[in-house]
Design a protein around this motif. Structure first.
Motif, PDB file in Angstrom:
ATOM      1  N   PRO A   1       5.457   7.850 -18.156  1.00  0.00           N
ATOM      2  CA  PRO A   1       3.794   7.064 -18.340  1.00  0.00           C
ATOM      3  C   PRO A   1       3.805   6.698 -17.065  1.00  0.00           C
ATOM      4  O   PRO A   1       5.176   6.136 -16.403  1.00  0.00           O
ATOM      5  N   LEU A   2       2.391   7.184 -16.324  1.00  0.00           N
ATOM      6  CA  LEU A   2       2.966   6.649 -14.839  1.00  0.00           C
ATOM      7  C   LEU A   2       3.036   4.727 -14.512  1.00  0.00           C
ATOM      8  O   LEU A   2       2.363   4.056 -15.055  1.00  0.00           O
ATOM      9  N   PRO A   3       3.731   4.220 -13.200  1.00  0.00           N
ATOM     10  CA  PRO A   3       4.063   3.185 -12.978  1.00  0.00           C
ATOM     11  C   PRO A   3       2.138   3.097 -13.185  1.00  0.00           C
ATOM     12  O   PRO A   3       2.058   3.227 -11.434  1.00  0.00           O
ATOM     13  N   GLU A   4       2.417   1.134 -13.384  1.00  0.00           N
ATOM     14  CA  GLU A   4       1.196   0.903 -13.013  1.00  0.00           C
ATOM     15  C   GLU A   4       1.546   0.433 -11.650  1.00  0.00           C
ATOM     16  O   GLU A   4       0.749  -0.235 -10.691  1.00  0.00           O
ATOM     17  N   HIS A   5       2.431  -0.504 -11.104  1.00  0.00           N
ATOM     18  CA  HIS A   5       3.040  -0.847 -10.028  1.00  0.00           C
ATOM     19  C   HIS A   5       4.289   0.034  -9.096  1.00  0.00           C
ATOM     20  O   HIS A   5       5.625   0.264 -10.489  1.00  0.00           O
ATOM     21  N   GLY A   6       4.917  -0.301  -7.991  1.00  0.00           N
ATOM     22  CA  GLY A   6       5.466   0.773  -7.389  1.00  0.00           C
ATOM     23  C   GLY A   6       6.746   0.252  -7.357  1.00  0.00           C
ATOM     24  O   GLY A   6       6.828  -1.298  -7.319  1.00  0.00           O
ATOM     25  N   ILE A   7       7.646   0.369  -6.733  1.00  0.00           N
ATOM     26  CA  ILE A   7       9.215  -0.269  -6.356  1.00  0.00           C
ATOM     27  C   ILE A   7       9.343   0.106  -4.739  1.00  0.00           C
ATOM     28  O   ILE A   7      10.279  -0.261  -4.797  1.00  0.00           O
ATOM     29  N   GLY A   8       8.532   0.442  -4.289  1.00  0.00           N
ATOM     30  CA  GLY A   8       8.571   1.116  -2.921  1.00  0.00           C
ATOM     31  C   GLY A   8       9.609   2.065  -2.074  1.00  0.00           C
ATOM     32  O   GLY A   8      10.436   2.658  -2.818  1.00  0.00           O
ATOM     33  N   ALA A   9       9.329   2.164  -1.096  1.00  0.00           N
ATOM     34  CA  ALA A   9       9.764   3.558  -0.504  1.00  0.00           C
ATOM     35  C   ALA A   9      11.783   4.301  -0.963  1.00  0.00           C
ATOM     36  O   ALA A   9      11.270   4.983  -1.540  1.00  0.00           O
TER      37      ALA A   9
END
Length: 476
Positions: free
Chosen positions: A47-55
């Motif tokens: 699923p689409l992540p709700e929060h990112g992990i950074g570039a």
């Protein structure tokens, strides 16, 4: 992290440069395809992540799956006539993304617009095409064929008194398209997208490998009696690198009032070497010519070029307008009015950079290096009792098969070669697949990469012999 941060940029650039350098330094020693590639690629998703992990985190995750990629930039990829990327083209392509230009309108990128002008002019010089021709850069040969055949459609319809781009196909007479057996699927695909119709294309072949039947073509043109027609010539057939007789086809098209289009996706590069230039005799008599940049020019995907004798046809097909857009009669080129995309990447940057870095002589040397490698592989095949070459090698493709001594033509031999082709792709040490040539299953490795070495083409023959012997034993 929920939004991009300018502070990430330095880390991203340093990380990307470091990892790319390490990858490219070792690419010659990698298998072209990891046996686990499908499994590795399937690991991405969810699923689409709700929060990112950074570039950098995202890039690290991407690189963790790098063996789900096929390492086609390296020297051992011989499938689909895919080239590599010269150092200058690679650097320019990175800068293309960094500058993020849209040369669809001159006002949005004078640099991008000007470099496309220069790239088109230099490419015409490189291929020996007339200076007064027009041209445009595209995503590849398929869209280059779309551009060229779109101009052909407009020209054919105009001769019947119809502006097909204004009034549509319903107002225009049908167009008959004639080619030999070498006509590429991308030409037919473009005809379908243009509404000309895939079924309007006739392949007139005089033998089972597809050589054009000029007598049948002349008869068909005569029967049309001046009705709209397009003749398609192939400069570089995909199974053996053969060429249609372009001079004779140009004469037929001119005599019967047909448009002459030449698909030279990789074969147009024969013009770069005195050893092969004769193969493209007649190309300057065409009404349109196309080629791929991401093949023998060795620039990154996606890159192709379309050239047309009458530059005024391009804006007639692709011109548009709105109050906020430049005028279609703007003296500066607005490339969004000369090709399919209004918004477009500055794909001229890597073309300009590689031609500026290495010049005509450097690119001639790439072509001739690959010509030598093709002849080396052909000689290896000819010397091996269990290998059989099926065609001459006029350019850069060697069409051959595994044929153990004492074996005969037929389904069993074809099945064995089909299994060898599948096994070679799965094996991954070197990358080539199978095809059908003259009704026989064969291999058609193509040399177009600037990095390819003698030992890489030797490996093709070694792998075929190894896999052939193993698979032949299994079916005995």
């Amino acid at each position: 992290m929920n939004r991009p941060d300018p502070a990430e940029l330095q880390n991203v650039v340093e990380f990307t440069a470091r990892e790319a350098e390490a990858y490219l330094q070792g690419i010659a020693d990698r298998p072209v395809r990891d046996p686990r590639a499908d499994e590795i690629a399937a690991g991405f998703g969810g699923p689409l992540p709700e929060h990112g992990i950074g570039a950098v985190g995202a890039l690290e995750e991407l690189l963790g799956g790098i063996d789900g990629a096929v390492h086609s930039a390296g020297p051992k990829f011989f499938h689909f006539v895919d080239g590599g990327t010269t150092p200058a083209a690679l650097g320019a392509d990175w800068l293309t993304s960094a500058l993020d230009q849209n040369p669809g309108a001159w006002i949005s990128s004078p640099l991008g617009g000007r470099l496309e002008q220069v790239a088109i002019e230099w490419l015409k010089e490189l291929f020996g095409l007339p200076a007064q021709w027009g041209g445009v850069l595209t995503t590849g040969a398929t869209m280059a064929n779309f551009v060229a055949l779109g101009c052909a459609r407009r020209w054919c319809s105009a001769r019947a008194g119809v502006d097909v781009d204004e009034h549509g196909l319903a107002a225009a007479p049908p167009i008959t398209v004639l080619g030999g057996g070498y006509t590429h699927p991308s030409d037919v695909k473009a005809l379908g997208m243009l509404g000309v119709g895939r079924g309007r294309a006739r392949r007139l072949a005089r033998d089972d490998v597809g050589r054009v039947d000029l007598d049948a073509m002349e008869s068909a043109l005569r029967d049309l009696d001046g009705a709209p027609a397009i003749v398609i010539g192939s400069a570089g057939e995909v199974n053996a690198g053969d060429f249609d007789p372009l001079v004779e086809m140009a004469e037929l098209a001119a005599r019967h009032g047909a448009w002459f289009h030449v698909d030279g996706a990789f074969g147009l590069f024969a013009a770069l070497s005195p050893r092969t230039r004769h193969l493209v005799d007649g190309v300057a008599r065409a009404d349109s010519v196309i080629a791929d940049g991401h093949k023998w020019l060795n620039v990154p995907y996606e890159n192709g070029f379309a050239f047309v004798r009458d530059p005024s046809l391009l804006p007639g097909v692709f011109g548009s307008g709105a109050a906020y857009l430049p005028d279609i009669d703007d003296p500066e080129p607005n490339w969004g009015y000369l090709g399919p995309e209004m918004s477009r990447r500055a794909r001229a940057f890597p073309i300009w950079a590689t031609l500026r870095a290495y010049g005509r002589e450097g690119h001639r040397a790439i072509v001739e290096h690959d010509l030598d490698l093709a002849q080396r592989l052909a000689a290896t095949v000819d010397a091996a009792p269990e290998l059989e070459r099926l065609a001459d090698v006029p350019l850069n493709i060697v069409c051959f098969r595994y044929r153990p001594p004492g074996s005969t033509d037929g389904p069993a031999l074809d099945d064995l070669n089909g299994r060898i082709g599948e096994a070679a792709l799965a094996d991954g040490r070197v990358f080539f697949g199978s095809t059908e040539y003259g009704g026989r299953v064969a291999f058609r490795p193509a040399m177009v990469n600037w990095r390819t070495r003698a030992e890489d083409v030797d490996l093709v023959a070694d792998v075929v012999r190894e896999l052939g012997a193993r698979l032949a034993d299994e079916i005995r």
